[in-house]
Design a protein around this motif. Structure first.
Motif, PDB file in Angstrom:
ATOM      1  N   PHE A 108      -9.751   1.805 -11.484  1.00 26.59           N
ATOM      2  CA  PHE A 108     -10.260   2.085 -12.824  1.00 26.59           C
ATOM      3  C   PHE A 108     -11.741   1.741 -12.987  1.00 26.59           C
ATOM      4  CE2 PHE A 108      -5.691   1.880 -13.565  1.00 26.59           C
ATOM      5  CZ  PHE A 108      -5.506   2.985 -14.370  1.00 26.59           C
ATOM      6  N   LEU A 109     -12.359   1.270 -11.915  1.00 24.24           N
ATOM      7  CA  LEU A 109     -13.796   0.963 -11.993  1.00 24.24           C
ATOM      8  C   LEU A 109     -14.606   2.262 -12.054  1.00 24.24           C
ATOM      9  CD1 LEU A 109     -14.130  -1.941  -9.379  1.00 24.24           C
ATOM     10  CD2 LEU A 109     -14.015  -2.111 -11.877  1.00 24.24           C
ATOM     11  N   PRO A 110     -15.689   2.302 -12.865  1.00 24.34           N
ATOM     12  CA  PRO A 110     -16.484   3.538 -12.985  1.00 24.34           C
ATOM     13  C   PRO A 110     -17.304   3.850 -11.739  1.00 24.34           C
ATOM     14  CG  PRO A 110     -17.500   1.772 -14.250  1.00 24.34           C
ATOM     15  CD  PRO A 110     -16.182   1.248 -13.778  1.00 24.34           C
ATOM     16  N   ASP A 111     -17.702   2.812 -10.980  1.00 20.11           N
ATOM     17  CA  ASP A 111     -18.474   3.043  -9.763  1.00 20.11           C
ATOM     18  C   ASP A 111     -17.551   3.400  -8.599  1.00 20.11           C
ATOM     19  OD1 ASP A 111     -20.980   2.547 -10.868  1.00 20.11           O
ATOM     20  OD2 ASP A 111     -20.802   0.382 -10.530  1.00 20.11           O
ATOM     21  N   ALA A 112     -18.078   4.214  -7.687  1.00 17.19           N
ATOM     22  CA  ALA A 112     -17.339   4.538  -6.468  1.00 17.19           C
ATOM     23  C   ALA A 112     -17.154   3.245  -5.668  1.00 17.19           C
ATOM     24  CB  ALA A 112     -18.102   5.573  -5.657  1.00 17.19           C
ATOM     25  N   THR A 113     -15.889   2.853  -5.447  1.00 14.55           N
ATOM     26  CA  THR A 113     -15.617   1.532  -4.884  1.00 14.55           C
ATOM     27  C   THR A 113     -14.522   1.616  -3.823  1.00 14.55           C
ATOM     28  OG1 THR A 113     -16.108   0.576  -7.059  1.00 14.55           O
ATOM     29  CG2 THR A 113     -15.047  -0.869  -5.449  1.00 14.55           C
ATOM     30  N   PHE A 114     -14.715   0.844  -2.734  1.00  9.86           N
ATOM     31  CA  PHE A 114     -13.663   0.717  -1.717  1.00  9.86           C
ATOM     32  C   PHE A 114     -13.673  -0.714  -1.206  1.00  9.86           C
ATOM     33  CE2 PHE A 114     -17.374   1.510   0.811  1.00  9.86           C
ATOM     34  CZ  PHE A 114     -17.152   0.903   2.047  1.00  9.86           C
ATOM     35  N   ALA A 115     -12.580  -1.103  -0.550  1.00 12.18           N
ATOM     36  CA  ALA A 115     -12.458  -2.455  -0.010  1.00 12.18           C
ATOM     37  C   ALA A 115     -11.821  -2.383   1.372  1.00 12.18           C
ATOM     38  CB  ALA A 115     -11.626  -3.327  -0.939  1.00 12.18           C
ATOM     39  N   ILE A 116     -12.156  -3.375   2.209  1.00 14.54           N
ATOM     40  CA  ILE A 116     -11.592  -3.466   3.564  1.00 14.54           C
ATOM     41  C   ILE A 116     -11.083  -4.881   3.792  1.00 14.54           C
ATOM     42  CG2 ILE A 116     -13.074  -1.643   4.511  1.00 14.54           C
ATOM     43  CD1 ILE A 116     -14.884  -3.836   5.685  1.00 14.54           C
ATOM     44  N   ASN A 147     -11.050   4.058  -4.543  1.00 15.53           N
ATOM     45  CA  ASN A 147     -10.729   4.420  -5.923  1.00 15.53           C
ATOM     46  C   ASN A 147     -11.037   5.886  -6.267  1.00 15.53           C
ATOM     47  OD1 ASN A 147     -13.506   4.486  -6.335  1.00 15.53           O
ATOM     48  ND2 ASN A 147     -13.481   3.119  -8.103  1.00 15.53           N
ATOM     49  N   ARG A 148     -10.703   6.243  -7.505  1.00 14.36           N
ATOM     50  CA  ARG A 148     -10.862   7.638  -7.942  1.00 14.36           C
ATOM     51  C   ARG A 148     -12.327   8.066  -7.940  1.00 14.36           C
ATOM     52  NH1 ARG A 148      -6.854   7.639 -13.263  1.00 14.36           N
ATOM     53  NH2 ARG A 148      -4.999   6.831 -12.199  1.00 14.36           N
ATOM     54  N   ALA A 149     -13.220   7.148  -8.341  1.00  8.55           N
ATOM     55  CA  ALA A 149     -14.646   7.495  -8.412  1.00  8.55           C
ATOM     56  C   ALA A 149     -15.198   7.829  -7.029  1.00  8.55           C
ATOM     57  CB  ALA A 149     -15.428   6.340  -9.037  1.00  8.55           C
ATOM     58  N   ILE A 150     -14.738   7.107  -5.991  1.00  8.63           N
ATOM     59  CA  ILE A 150     -15.237   7.407  -4.649  1.00  8.63           C
ATOM     60  C   ILE A 150     -14.573   8.666  -4.100  1.00  8.63           C
ATOM     61  CG2 ILE A 150     -13.614   6.085  -3.191  1.00  8.63           C
ATOM     62  CD1 ILE A 150     -16.153   5.039  -1.704  1.00  8.63           C
ATOM     63  N   GLU A 151     -13.357   8.954  -4.563  1.00 11.20           N
ATOM     64  CA  GLU A 151     -12.738  10.244  -4.226  1.00 11.20           C
ATOM     65  C   GLU A 151     -13.598  11.388  -4.756  1.00 11.20           C
ATOM     66  OE1 GLU A 151      -7.891   9.420  -4.068  1.00 11.20           O
ATOM     67  OE2 GLU A 151      -8.808  10.226  -5.897  1.00 11.20           O
ATOM     68  N   GLU A 152     -14.032  11.246  -6.006  1.00  8.86           N
ATOM     69  CA  GLU A 152     -14.855  12.293  -6.638  1.00  8.86           C
ATOM     70  C   GLU A 152     -16.216  12.401  -5.959  1.00  8.86           C
ATOM     71  OE1 GLU A 152     -16.721  13.256 -11.044  1.00  8.86           O
ATOM     72  OE2 GLU A 152     -14.927  11.999 -10.879  1.00  8.86           O
ATOM     73  N   ALA A 202      -7.643   9.188  -1.411  1.00  6.71           N
ATOM     74  CA  ALA A 202      -7.278   7.838  -0.973  1.00  6.71           C
ATOM     75  C   ALA A 202      -6.205   7.862   0.103  1.00  6.71           C
ATOM     76  CB  ALA A 202      -6.816   7.015  -2.177  1.00  6.71           C
ATOM     77  N   GLU A 203      -5.223   8.799  -0.010  1.00  7.16           N
ATOM     78  CA  GLU A 203      -4.140   8.827   0.980  1.00  7.16           C
ATOM     79  C   GLU A 203      -4.635   9.137   2.386  1.00  7.16           C
ATOM     80  OE1 GLU A 203      -3.562  12.725  -1.516  1.00  7.16           O
ATOM     81  OE2 GLU A 203      -4.071  10.614  -1.889  1.00  7.16           O
ATOM     82  N   ASN A 204      -5.817   9.761   2.460  1.00 13.42           N
ATOM     83  CA  ASN A 204      -6.380  10.051   3.782  1.00 13.42           C
ATOM     84  C   ASN A 204      -7.251   8.919   4.314  1.00 13.42           C
ATOM     85  OD1 ASN A 204      -5.244  12.667   3.771  1.00 13.42           O
ATOM     86  ND2 ASN A 204      -6.977  13.446   2.553  1.00 13.42           N
ATOM     87  N   TYR A 231     -14.534   2.022  11.144  1.00 13.54           N
ATOM     88  CA  TYR A 231     -15.634   2.548  10.313  1.00 13.54           C
ATOM     89  C   TYR A 231     -15.336   3.936   9.740  1.00 13.54           C
ATOM     90  CZ  TYR A 231     -17.995  -1.155  12.950  1.00 13.54           C
ATOM     91  OH  TYR A 231     -18.327  -2.351  13.532  1.00 13.54           O
ATOM     92  N   GLU A 232     -14.084   4.205   9.424  1.00 15.67           N
ATOM     93  CA  GLU A 232     -13.711   5.500   8.847  1.00 15.67           C
ATOM     94  C   GLU A 232     -14.436   5.738   7.517  1.00 15.67           C
ATOM     95  OE1 GLU A 232     -11.363   9.114   8.795  1.00 15.67           O
ATOM     96  OE2 GLU A 232     -11.528   7.571  10.363  1.00 15.67           O
ATOM     97  N   TYR A 233     -14.712   4.644   6.800  1.00 14.54           N
ATOM     98  CA  TYR A 233     -15.352   4.760   5.488  1.00 14.54           C
ATOM     99  C   TYR A 233     -16.780   5.281   5.561  1.00 14.54           C
ATOM    100  CZ  TYR A 233     -16.144   0.024   7.298  1.00 14.54           C
ATOM    101  OH  TYR A 233     -16.395  -1.044   8.114  1.00 14.54           O
ATOM    102  N   ALA A 234     -17.405   5.213   6.742  1.00 15.84           N
ATOM    103  CA  ALA A 234     -18.782   5.698   6.877  1.00 15.84           C
ATOM    104  C   ALA A 234     -18.850   7.213   7.050  1.00 15.84           C
ATOM    105  CB  ALA A 234     -19.467   5.020   8.066  1.00 15.84           C
TER     106      ALA A 234
END
Length: 548
Positions: A35-43, A53-58, A64-66, A73-76
């Motif tokens: 629910f955070l407005p900024d594109a956010t991920f955690a490891i 989160n949804r913002a980083i999906e957009e 997210a399921e992928n 380093y998949e997030y890069a």
């Protein structure tokens, strides 16, 4: 043996409970992050993604399921197209090589802040990132989190604001300098009136064989050059339009071709490309010629001692606001059709700092001064509600593009003008009102030489008193516009109230359009700009008195 089995079972149970608690904690973290407005991920500590989160999906277009549960380093990949350490990895271990990939990395305790240009979805975006460790209840690091914000639009807005502020400062500077230049030109024209007028009268009195004649002619030529400089100063102030008409820009350039050829370096080749059937521009032809000459002279100077080409072209184009906003000092010009004059050279070009200062008065890249050439061009173009675009890079030459609003031809624009009356002056009485004693003295002598009786007044109130006393015999009033206490406009109104049929000629060191706009429809008979010669004065009086 039984005790060991119990201990092992307890260990397994506790581990399963811890893993369940960790999964539950990660699930709750993911729900909060979602629910955070900024594109956010955690490891986690192994580098596996535990929240996306949804913002980083957009932002990335990756669901997210992928991403959840993936490491290495998949997030890069969505940001850089490759697997590599990024800001979030600096939380666990500093790395100078990673930091070099960012515009900056700033540390505030255990929080990292950074900015970088990122090729996201095929376009470069300026992204701001903030990363920090994740802690468990005991205060141990169990992972890291990064929030990302696209600040490209904000940066563009800041750049636009900075550009606008710079334009406002430049306009204010030009307006201040313009007021100063206009005031100096006006006062200097009054001084030149005495020099040029007396020299003109002296020349008229000398015989062709007089040894003093060459010296007086030199004084006249120097005075005319000084008057030209005043006109350039008035042009720089944006108050230099004299006689406005509608003209074909191509025709004006073609008429100047021979003069332009002798004005450029012998190693320069002039090339012309004229658009046929141009719409007219509403302008002062003399000032258009000054713009053309100054741009050609500047192009020739840019070539220096090298061989090169100067290309002069004209045309017409439709300009929208985006295009016009990129002109030098965007004056919020209205979009529409504009006639253009383009002067390009193959010289050394200019860097950004030189382009920024090229229209400053007396700015030059050479040892010798450039004077008011390009500054006057800017003033003239702005005075005609036009714009200038400059294209130049070091080693790539320079192109100046002058844009002037396109007009429509009227039937009378190209009709042959009637010949001016050259009938001799018939004499009479003229009242000369001017606060400058030198102007009164030389003007009075000129009028007497032309066969008039002259009455003089040193200020507006005295002029009105003399006019009331001699109202019946005064044929014309030669009235200075700028005087202390009672200005020329106030004196004019009172004279017209006393006698509506009297001819009033306005005189000023400023130019005609700037002065006479206050008298439109009020019966002003004529205008003469200082400094003037006896011939100029005769022509003006012939035109005004000959029409009565």
């Amino acid at each position: 043996m039984a005790y060991q089995n119990v201990q092992q079972a307890r260990f397994i149970t506790e581990r399963k409970q811890a893993e369940a608690a960790l999964r539950d904690s990660e699930r709750r973290l993911a729900e909060i992050i979602d629910f955070l407005p900024d594109a956010t991920f955690a490891i986690d500590l192994t580098g596996k993604i535990i929240a996306w989160n949804r913002a980083i999906e957009e932002m990335t277009g990756v669901k997210a399921e992928n991403m959840i549960g993936k490491g290495n380093y998949e997030y890069a990949l969505p940001f850089y197209g490759m697997r590599r350490p990024i800001l979030i990895d600096l939380v666990f271990m500093p790395d100078d090589e990673i930091e070099k990939k960012y515009a900056f990395v700033k540390r505030e305790g255990d929080i990292l802040l950074a900015e970088a240009d990122v090729p996201l979805k095929g376009k470069i975006h300026l992204l701001w990132g903030k990363a920090r460790p994740l802690y468990n209840g005991e205060g141990n690091i169990v992972g890291a989190i990064e929030a990302i914000r696209d600040i490209s639009e904000r940066q563009r807005a800041e750049e636009e604001r900075a550009k606008l502020e710079a334009q406002i400062r430049e306009v204010q500077k030009l307006e201040s300098l313009g007021v100063l230049a206009g005031g100096i030109a006006h006062d200097f024209n009054n001084l030149l009136m005495a020099i040029l007028g007396n020299a003109d009268l002296a020349l008229f009195s000398l015989s062709p064989a007089s040894p003093a004649r060459p010296n007086v002619e030199d004084i006249l030529r120097a005075s005319q050059r000084a008057a030209d400089l005043c006109r350039q100063m008035l042009a720089y102030s944006g108050k230099g339009r004299f006689v406005v008409g509608r003209y074909d820009l191509s025709e004006i350039v073609q008429e100047m071709a021979q003069m332009l050829e002798v004005s450029v370096s012998k190693k320069a080749t002039l090339r012309y490309s004229f658009h046929s059937d141009l719409p007219p521009v509403e302008a002062d032809a003399t000032q258009l010629r000054q713009v053309i000459m100054n741009l050609i002279t500047n192009a020739s100077e840019a070539l220096g001692d090298r061989s090169g080409a100067i290309s002069v072209s004209t045309g017409v184009m439709d300009c929208d606001r985006a295009y016009l906003s990129e002109s030098y000092l965007d004056d919020n010009l209205p979009e529409g059709r504009y006639v253009y004059l383009e002067v390009a050279d193959t010289g050394g070009g200019m860097d950004k700092e030189t382009r920024r200062r090229i229209f400053d008065p007396f700015f030059t890249t050479k040892f010798t001064g450039r004077g008011l050439g390009l500054a006057a061009v800017l003033g003239i173009v702005r005075g005609h509600q036009g714009g200038i675009k400059v294209y130049s890079e070091p080693g790539q030459g320079t192109t100046f593009k002058v844009l002037l609003p396109a007009r429509e031809w009227a039937p009378e624009d190209r009709a042959p003008s009637a010949a001016q009356s050259d009938q001799p002056l018939t004499g009479g009485t003229i009242l000369l009102i001017d606060d400058d004693p030198d102007v009164r003295q030389v003007g009075s002598q000129m009028l007497k030489r032309l066969g008039f009786k002259v009455l003089t007044a040193a200020h507006g109130q005295e002029g009105l008193e003399i006019f009331r006393a001699n109202m019946g015999e005064i044929n014309c009033v030669l009235l200075d516009f700028t005087m202390p206490e009672m200005g020329g406009d106030e004196v004019f109104r009172e004279i017209r109230r006393l006698r509506r049929d009297v001819c009033v000629i306005l005189s000023s060191g400023y130019n005609e359009q700037d002065v006479t706009q206050r008298f439109v429809g009020k019966g002003l008979a004529g205008f003469i700009q200082k400094p003037y010669t006896r011939a100029n004065l005769r022509e003006t009086l012939n035109r005004v008195l000959g029409s009565k």
